[in-house]
Design an enzyme around this catalytic site. Structure first.
Site, PDB file in Angstrom:
ATOM      1  N   HIS A  57       1.138  -1.359  -0.032  1.00 28.52           N
ATOM      2  CA  HIS A  57       0.222   0.114  -0.186  1.00 28.52           C
ATOM      3  C   HIS A  57       0.779   1.157   0.139  1.00 28.52           C
ATOM      4  O   HIS A  57       1.868   1.119   0.805  1.00 28.52           O
ATOM      5  CB  HIS A  57      -1.189   0.180   1.415  1.00 28.52           C
ATOM      6  CG  HIS A  57      -2.128  -0.719   1.194  1.00 28.52           C
ATOM      7  ND1 HIS A  57      -3.269  -0.735   1.400  1.00 28.52           N
ATOM      8  CD2 HIS A  57      -2.306  -1.859   1.843  1.00 28.52           C
ATOM      9  CE1 HIS A  57      -4.325  -1.504   1.020  1.00 28.52           C
ATOM     10  NE2 HIS A  57      -3.830  -2.673   1.286  1.00 28.52           N
ATOM     11  N   HIS A  79      -6.861   0.479   7.667  1.00 29.66           N
ATOM     12  CA  HIS A  79      -7.383  -0.678   8.012  1.00 29.66           C
ATOM     13  C   HIS A  79      -8.012  -0.507  10.160  1.00 29.66           C
ATOM     14  O   HIS A  79      -6.679  -0.607  10.616  1.00 29.66           O
ATOM     15  CB  HIS A  79      -6.635  -1.778   8.049  1.00 29.66           C
ATOM     16  CG  HIS A  79      -6.064  -2.303   6.122  1.00 29.66           C
ATOM     17  ND1 HIS A  79      -4.608  -1.527   5.450  1.00 29.66           N
ATOM     18  CD2 HIS A  79      -7.224  -2.693   5.890  1.00 29.66           C
ATOM     19  CE1 HIS A  79      -4.964  -2.060   4.734  1.00 29.66           C
ATOM     20  NE2 HIS A  79      -6.547  -2.664   3.951  1.00 29.66           N
ATOM     21  N   ALA A 109      -8.603  -7.046  -1.478  1.00 29.73           N
ATOM     22  CA  ALA A 109      -7.975  -8.590  -1.519  1.00 29.73           C
ATOM     23  C   ALA A 109      -8.835  -9.382  -0.881  1.00 29.73           C
ATOM     24  O   ALA A 109      -9.472  -8.784   0.292  1.00 29.73           O
ATOM     25  CB  ALA A 109      -6.324  -8.720  -1.585  1.00 29.73           C
ATOM     26  N   MET A 207     -10.686  -8.045   5.426  1.00 31.15           N
ATOM     27  CA  MET A 207     -10.750  -7.134   6.317  1.00 31.15           C
ATOM     28  C   MET A 207     -10.977  -5.983   5.744  1.00 31.15           C
ATOM     29  O   MET A 207      -9.718  -4.801   7.241  1.00 31.15           O
ATOM     30  CB  MET A 207      -8.638  -7.141   7.087  1.00 31.15           C
ATOM     31  CG  MET A 207      -8.397  -9.092   7.428  1.00 31.15           C
ATOM     32  SD  MET A 207      -6.638  -9.304   7.719  1.00 31.15           S
ATOM     33  CE  MET A 207      -6.352 -10.575   7.185  1.00 31.15           C
ATOM     34  N   SER A 208     -11.726  -5.075   5.356  1.00 30.29           N
ATOM     35  CA  SER A 208     -12.063  -4.074   5.312  1.00 30.29           C
ATOM     36  C   SER A 208     -13.305  -3.387   4.276  1.00 30.29           C
ATOM     37  O   SER A 208     -13.877  -4.973   4.618  1.00 30.29           O
ATOM     38  CB  SER A 208     -10.231  -3.310   4.058  1.00 30.29           C
ATOM     39  OG  SER A 208     -10.620  -4.089   2.875  1.00 30.29           O
ATOM     40  N   ASN A 231      -6.831 -16.124  -2.399  1.00 29.33           N
ATOM     41  CA  ASN A 231      -6.857 -17.191  -2.351  1.00 29.33           C
ATOM     42  C   ASN A 231      -7.871 -17.683  -2.218  1.00 29.33           C
ATOM     43  O   ASN A 231      -9.275 -17.568  -1.627  1.00 29.33           O
ATOM     44  CB  ASN A 231      -5.499 -17.332  -0.584  1.00 29.33           C
ATOM     45  CG  ASN A 231      -6.345 -16.428  -0.058  1.00 29.33           C
ATOM     46  OD1 ASN A 231      -6.049 -14.862  -0.091  1.00 29.33           O
ATOM     47  ND2 ASN A 231      -7.056 -16.731   0.856  1.00 29.33           N
ATOM     48  N   HIS A 243       0.478 -12.903   3.293  1.00 32.69           N
ATOM     49  CA  HIS A 243       0.852 -11.845   2.665  1.00 32.69           C
ATOM     50  C   HIS A 243       1.177 -11.649   1.503  1.00 32.69           C
ATOM     51  O   HIS A 243       0.603 -11.358   0.245  1.00 32.69           O
ATOM     52  CB  HIS A 243       1.211 -10.993   3.238  1.00 32.69           C
ATOM     53  CG  HIS A 243       0.762  -9.470   2.674  1.00 32.69           C
ATOM     54  ND1 HIS A 243      -0.506  -9.180   2.968  1.00 32.69           N
ATOM     55  CD2 HIS A 243       1.521  -8.444   2.712  1.00 32.69           C
ATOM     56  CE1 HIS A 243      -0.172  -7.453   2.337  1.00 32.69           C
ATOM     57  NE2 HIS A 243       1.061  -7.469   2.639  1.00 32.69           N
TER      58      HIS A 243
HETATM   59  N1  HPA Z   1      -8.488 -13.647   4.423  1.00 31.34           N
HETATM   60  C1  HPA Z   1      -8.952 -12.763   4.282  1.00 31.34           C
HETATM   61  N2  HPA Z   1      -8.300 -11.089   4.331  1.00 31.34           N
HETATM   62  C2  HPA Z   1      -7.210 -11.644   3.076  1.00 31.34           C
HETATM   63  C3  HPA Z   1      -7.457 -12.652   3.053  1.00 31.34           C
HETATM   64  C4  HPA Z   1      -8.152 -14.494   3.937  1.00 31.34           C
HETATM   65  O1  HPA Z   1      -8.292 -15.371   3.246  1.00 31.34           O
HETATM   66  N3  HPA Z   1      -7.074 -13.074   1.529  1.00 31.34           N
HETATM   67  C5  HPA Z   1      -6.524 -11.687   1.266  1.00 31.34           C
HETATM   68  N4  HPA Z   1      -7.144 -10.811   2.547  1.00 31.34           N
END
Ligand code: HPA
Length: 268
Positions: A57, A79, A109, A207-208, A231, A243
Site C-alpha cells: 500500500h 485498516h 483483496a 479485513m476491510s 486465495n 501476505h
Molecule cells: N482472509 C482475509 N483477508 C484476506 C484473505 C483471507 O483469506 N486473503 C486476502 N485478504
C-alpha cells in the site's frame, strides 16, 4: 480534526479539483493510480489522515481524469487492524463526500469462501456481513452527511452490479458475484470461522471495505464493491496463507482489474 480543514487543504493542493468518482485501491491493486496521476498527496501530509503502514500500500491520495471522469483514488487505505480507530478508517470517505464524490468504487483483496472461486478471480460485491464487531457510524451523528439510523438494504447499488456484470461480459472477463464478510484481521480466519462464514452466507472474507461502504452509503454515495479473490480462505483449500501469496495473486489479477475498473468509470 475538522473535516473542513482537510477538505480546504486538499482543494488548495489540487487547484479546486472536484472529483465525481472515488476509488479505494486495495492490496496489490494500486497500479491504476500510477497509470493516471495528475496530483498526488501523501497521506502523511494531509491534516486528519494517518500514515498507511501496510506493505503493498503506497499511502497517497491521487487525483486524475480517467476516461473523461474526474476521480480521486486512495492508493492504499487505513485498516482497523493497523490500530486506527474506526473513525480514522472511514475519514477519507467523509472527505470524498465533501469533495463532491457521488460514486465510490471500493476494492480489496479477499479470501474465497465459495469453493467455486479460484485465486485471481474478480468478484463484484452484492452485499456484506459486518463481523468486525464495530460500526463506523458509532458516535454523534453528523446530520449534514446522513441520518442516525441509515437503511442498509442496498449498500451496493443494484444498477451498478448489473453494469459491472455487463461490462465484464463484453470484455470477456469472468466476474464472480457474492457476499463479502469482514473480519478485523490481522490474523487470517481459522477453518472453523471460514465454515461459519459460508454457512451464514458469505462468498469471500477480508479485513476491510465494510466500514467504508457503510459510511459511503450513509452519506448518500453510490457504492460499487470489487474483490480480488487472492486465495481460497483457510480450510477451503489445504494450502496455508501468506501476505506474499495474496500480493502475488493480486498481481496476476491486476491487468483485468484495471481494464474492468476503467470501463466501469467510462460507463458511470
Ligand atoms: N482472509 C482475509 N483477508 C484476506 C484473505 C483471507 O483469506 N486473503 C486476502 N485478504
Amino acid at each position: 480534526m475538522i473535516l473542513e480543514t482537510t477538505v480546504e487543504y486538499i482543494k488548495e493542493k489540487t487547484g479546486n479539483f472536484i472529483p465525481e468518482i472515488g476509488i479505494i485501491l486495495g492490496s496489490g491493486l494500486g497500479e491504476l493510480a500510477d497509470e493516471f496521476c495528475q496530483t498526488a498527496i501523501p497521506y502523511a501530509e494531509i491534516p486528519g489522515f494517518e500514515a498507511s503502514t501496510v506493505s503493498g500500500h503506497k499511502g497517497r491520495l491521487v487525483f486524475a481524469e480517467i476516461n473523461g471522469k474526474k476521480v480521486v483514488m486512495m492508493q492504499g487505505r487505513f485498516h482497523f487492524y493497523e490500530g486506527h480507530s474506526i473513525q480514522k478508517v472511514v475519514y477519507p470517505v467523509k472527505v470524498m463526500k465533501k469533495l463532491g464524490v457521488k460514486t465510490l468504487i471500493v476494492t480489496n483483496a479477499a479470501g474465497g469462501v465459495n469453493a467455486e472461486f479460484k485465486p485471481a478471480d474478480l468478484m463484484v460485491i452484492t452485499d456484506h456481513i459486518n463481523h468486525m464487531g464495530v460500526n463506523p457510524l458509532i458516535g454523534p451523528n453528523d446530520d449534514s452527511m446522513g441520518v442516525r439510523f441509515p437503511d442498509m438494504s442496498e449498500v451496493y447499488t443494484a444498477e451498478y452490479i448489473k453494469l459491472a456484470e455487463n461490462i465484464a461480459k463484453k470484455l470477456g472477463i469472468e466476474l464472480q458475484k457474492g457476499v463479502y464478510m469482514a473480519f478485523t484481521g490481522p490474523s487470517y480466519e481459522t477453518p472453523a470461522e471460514v465454515k461459519m462464514a459460508r454457512i451464514i452466507g458469505a462468498d469471500a472474507v477480508g479485513m476491510s471495505t465494510v466500514p467504508e461502504a457503510v459510511t459511503a452509503s450513509w452519506a448518500g454515495i453510490k457504492v460499487i464493491g470489487l474483490s480480488c479473490i487472492c486465495n481460497s480462505a483457510a480450510g477451503v483449500s489445504t494450502v496455508g496463507l501468506s501476505h506474499e501469496d495474496v500480493i502475488e495473486a493480486a498481481a496476476k489479477a491486476k491487468d483485468k482489474f484495471k481494464v474492468l475498473v476503467k470501463e466501469i468509470i467510462k460507463e458511470l
